[in-house]
Design an enzyme around this catalytic site. Structure first.
Site, short mmCIF file in Angstrom:
data_model
loop_
_atom_site.label_atom_id
_atom_site.label_comp_id
_atom_site.label_asym_id
_atom_site.label_seq_id
_atom_site.Cartn_x
_atom_site.Cartn_y
_atom_site.Cartn_z
N HIS A 96 0.85 -1.20 0.00
CA HIS A 96 0.00 0.00 0.00
C HIS A 96 0.87 1.24 0.00
O HIS A 96 1.97 1.25 0.56
CB HIS A 96 -0.98 -0.01 1.16
CG HIS A 96 -0.36 0.07 2.53
ND1 HIS A 96 0.01 1.26 3.12
CD2 HIS A 96 -0.06 -0.89 3.45
CE1 HIS A 96 0.50 1.03 4.34
NE2 HIS A 96 0.48 -0.27 4.56
N ASP A 155 -0.47 4.36 0.91
CA ASP A 155 -0.94 5.33 1.91
C ASP A 155 -0.17 5.15 3.21
O ASP A 155 0.27 4.05 3.56
CB ASP A 155 -2.46 5.18 2.15
CG ASP A 155 -2.87 3.75 2.51
OD1 ASP A 155 -2.42 2.80 1.84
OD2 ASP A 155 -3.65 3.59 3.48
N ASP A 205 6.38 1.36 7.04
CA ASP A 205 4.98 0.94 6.78
C ASP A 205 4.38 1.79 5.69
O ASP A 205 3.77 2.80 5.95
CB ASP A 205 4.19 1.06 8.07
CG ASP A 205 2.76 0.54 7.94
OD1 ASP A 205 2.44 -0.09 6.92
OD2 ASP A 205 1.96 0.78 8.87
N GLU A 219 -5.09 1.07 2.45
CA GLU A 219 -4.90 -0.07 3.35
C GLU A 219 -5.13 0.32 4.80
O GLU A 219 -5.74 -0.41 5.57
CB GLU A 219 -3.49 -0.67 3.19
CG GLU A 219 -3.29 -2.01 3.91
CD GLU A 219 -2.93 -1.92 5.39
OE1 GLU A 219 -3.11 -2.92 6.10
OE2 GLU A 219 -2.50 -0.84 5.85
N GLU A 220 -4.62 1.50 5.15
CA GLU A 220 -4.70 1.92 6.56
C GLU A 220 -6.14 2.19 7.00
O GLU A 220 -6.41 2.32 8.20
CB GLU A 220 -3.85 3.18 6.78
CG GLU A 220 -2.35 2.98 6.55
CD GLU A 220 -1.68 2.11 7.61
OE1 GLU A 220 -2.36 1.68 8.57
OE2 GLU A 220 -0.47 1.85 7.46
N GLU A 233 4.53 -6.05 4.38
CA GLU A 233 4.24 -5.21 5.55
C GLU A 233 5.40 -5.36 6.54
O GLU A 233 6.16 -6.33 6.47
CB GLU A 233 2.93 -5.67 6.21
CG GLU A 233 1.67 -5.29 5.45
CD GLU A 233 1.15 -3.90 5.81
OE1 GLU A 233 1.83 -3.16 6.53
OE2 GLU A 233 0.05 -3.57 5.33
N HIS A 244 3.61 3.53 12.51
CA HIS A 244 2.59 4.45 13.09
C HIS A 244 3.16 5.31 14.21
O HIS A 244 2.42 6.05 14.84
CB HIS A 244 1.38 3.67 13.65
CG HIS A 244 0.58 2.96 12.60
ND1 HIS A 244 -0.76 2.79 12.67
CD2 HIS A 244 0.95 2.35 11.43
CE1 HIS A 244 -1.19 2.10 11.62
NE2 HIS A 244 -0.16 1.84 10.85
#
Lengths: 421, 421
Positions: free
Chosen positions: B100, B102, B133, B167-168, B191, B391
């Site tokens: 992903h 995003d 990530d 995805e998030e 990931e 994150h």
């Protein structure tokens, strides 16, 4: 008994004037910070009655440093306290008649049938914010005083009428009056008691507990410490504390109350994201205080309780619960049911209503705690307002009760302060 | 084994180019709604590699009505999905390489040592939001593909590179790719797994429970029904449900996890005033879903649980708990540890790292759930990023791991898709 019928007759004939006075008081919004216009009407009424007026803006170091002072209001400018004295001829017992002029906000206006400041009268009920809590009580006091004056009756003891600000926010107005030197042999506060006599009042204060956890992703929540889970322990411990404290209350005045001195958890907020472990929780609540204990003793019990929790938990030992006493604080009050003021009020009640009053303890604090604890003045809380409608939408009072309370109080003044023949 | 050394050599020589590619990707902020500029860089890279490009803005009724669609985004305009295919010569197994584009918001910028979009390299670590990530994983994929092309190696099976949005926030980008018809004999999603292989992934979804009480004054709190007290019952019941659900998990891939599929209570709000009984409480949380169960089965368990609570409590019977599934939902994924894709990845891992990989289940959902459940494509999640920094402030990746992952994936492609001699 000589003047009783005269007083009763006068009050009966002047009901319309009493209702009208309440109407003009209710029509003025006297929420916190906006008390002046209503207070001006009360001052003018007392001036017309020929009472000795003491009007002052509260404040100053003595007040603000007093341990019973509990107030976050920045300024009292322009919204004075009033004490108006009907001076006695000497030799009788004095009495304070205390009522607060502030009202709580109207809340959701759409829940009101009428304008909250209409003062509308419908089927013997007068509607509006403050009608019951407690402008109706104040009018009962003023009409009782006027009935004496209008009938030329002179009392030996002083009648000290107080129209104070700030009751709804912790009692700074009454505290200021006490510190200004006003005390008496007895006091009546006509808060909305549904015509019951409350010689005792539950005190209360607000607390805030901050619980610290450790954030983590919800998928590996065991890597964090949930502030919500820790809050559960705290709440359960407070429930136990409430139980323990209430088991000790055996006073028959409380027998109708399932929980005489509740610990209410009013608010909890924790967490910002569903899939995170919350690292902070804040609980806010109200702790009831027994008439027979001090604020300090009650605080001490909760503090010990949280200290135990901190000591018994590995995480809390390093990240202790934080307890604050904030916002409102209302001192408890306690008068013996056989106090002479109770006797006089009871006799007058029977004379007017034909049956003895219900005697209970109040489930909430009033300015009576300050008057009795700080001012050393025996207090009975007794008034015509309807407990259930106080602070609610469509607040109202039964005018019939207002007039009855006024009679009962006037008859009590005759006996308590004694007539100077 | 014929081409292995050639690939390894090329990747070694082109490390600086790989690091540079990650740097320019990290320097573009690709939070939700802002994916286009980063996606443009990826598209240009794939164009240069000569891949067959499929670029489209996701949306439409088929996507939005799909049961796995879980998205509150108003518009996808201007932020396309990309699929870039290295077409095989025929006969080999196909593979999807999914990443992903995003990234999550930077959070509190003051917690970052460097600009969150600096892409700064320090002691072999590349810093910035998305480094781990999962732009680092994406670069590992692109370098693996480039190593084949640069060495003139033709594969029999298709290599389907996907750079997806969303995805998030629940996987709408990968779902759109599946519905567009992309599936394969296997898939790798890089990931941030700390170089572990995750053949199984915990699914998850968010829930909101609204609890209704009855307001009252705190001094007579027994006249109300505290939404906070009712919340305690609900939370305790959910704790029991979590316990019951996790006792059933015996999969050795979960053995290191104290709670394989947690129920996280992430948020609670109730009450507005310390001395009132709160009449509403809202709990929000995340429910983990086992790789071996469906979202629906897990939802059903919680629904039964709350129904029981409603039926067993007089108040809740009249004022039932309200459960909503809202916000994020990530399907679980499950592949047997002996699946051929696991074998190939494991062999390649040993060849590059000299020791077997750690094989676990992931404690969080990925787009793997959609690829496997909706797309019928066997998925292994394996990537070079650092789980713990995802994150978080100061997110970073070890470039050494990125290059190792790229080698492992390239060697896997040779065997999985087969070289056309």
């Amino acid at each position: 008994m000589k003047y009783d019928n005269q007083i009763k007759q006068w009050l009966k004939e002047n009901r319309a004037r009493g209702a009208r006075l309440l109407q003009i008081l209710v029509r003025e919004n006297s929420t916190r910070g906006n008390e002046s216009s209503t207070q001006a009407l009360v001052i003018e009424k007392c001036r017309q009655l020929g009472l000795a007026l003491d009007i002052w803006e509260i404040g100053g170091a003595e007040l603000k440093n007093h341990p019973a002072y509990c107030c976050d209001r920045k300024s009292f400018d322009g919204n004075p306290n009033l004490v108006a004295v009907l001076k006695g001829t000497g030799g009788g017992k004095s009495i304070i008649l205390n009522g607060h002029i502030d009202v709580v906000p109207v809340g959701d206006e759409s829940s009101w049938k009428h304008d909250p400041f209409s003062g509308m009268i419908e089927c013997g009920k007068l509607y509006g914010r403050g009608a019951t809590d407690m402008k109706g009580g104040n009018v009962a006091l003023l009409m009782a005083i006027e009935s004496l004056i209008a009938n030329g009756i002179k009392l030996k003891g002083d009648v000290i009428f107080q129209s104070v600000i700030e009751e709804e926010s912790g009692g700074a107005g009454t505290l200021a009056a006490v510190l200004r030197g006003y005390h008496a042999d007895g006091a009546i506060i006509p808060e909305p008691t549904n015509m019951k006599l409350f010689p005792k009042q539950q005190g209360s204060m607000w607390f805030r507990i901050t619980i610290t956890g450790k954030a983590a992703h919800g998928g590996t929540r065991y890597e964090g410490v949930s502030a919500i889970e820790k809050s559960l322990f705290v709440i359960q411990r407070l429930q136990q504390l409430e139980k323990d404290r209430n088991e000790k209350i055996t006073d028959p005045l409380f027998e109708k109350f399932p929980i005489p001195i509740p610990i209410n958890i009013g608010k909890i907020t924790s967490g910002e994201w569903p899939s995170s472990v919350p690292d902070t929780a804040i609980i806010e609540g109200r702790m009831g205080v027994s008439p027979e204990e001090t604020i300090q003793a009650a605080q001490h019990e909760m503090e010990s309780c949280l200290r135990e929790l901190n000591e018994g938990d590995e995480w809390l030992r390093e990240n202790p619960l934080n307890l604050e006493w904030f916002g409102g604080m209302w001192l408890p009050g306690s008068l013996g049911s056989d106090h002479p003021l109770m006797n006089e009020l009871t006799n007058s009640f029977i004379e007017v209503k034909g049956a003895p009053p219900i005697v209970e303890a109040s489930p909430w604090g009033t300015d009576g705690g300050i008057l009795s604890t700080v001012g050393n003045t025996p207090v009975v809380v007794f008034g015509p307002g309807i407990t259930e409608t106080a602070h609610d939408a469509n607040e109202h009072i039964n005018l019939e009760d207002l007039f009855a309370a006024s009679e009962i109080i006037a008859l009590t003044l005759l006996k308590w302060c004694e007539v100077d023949e």
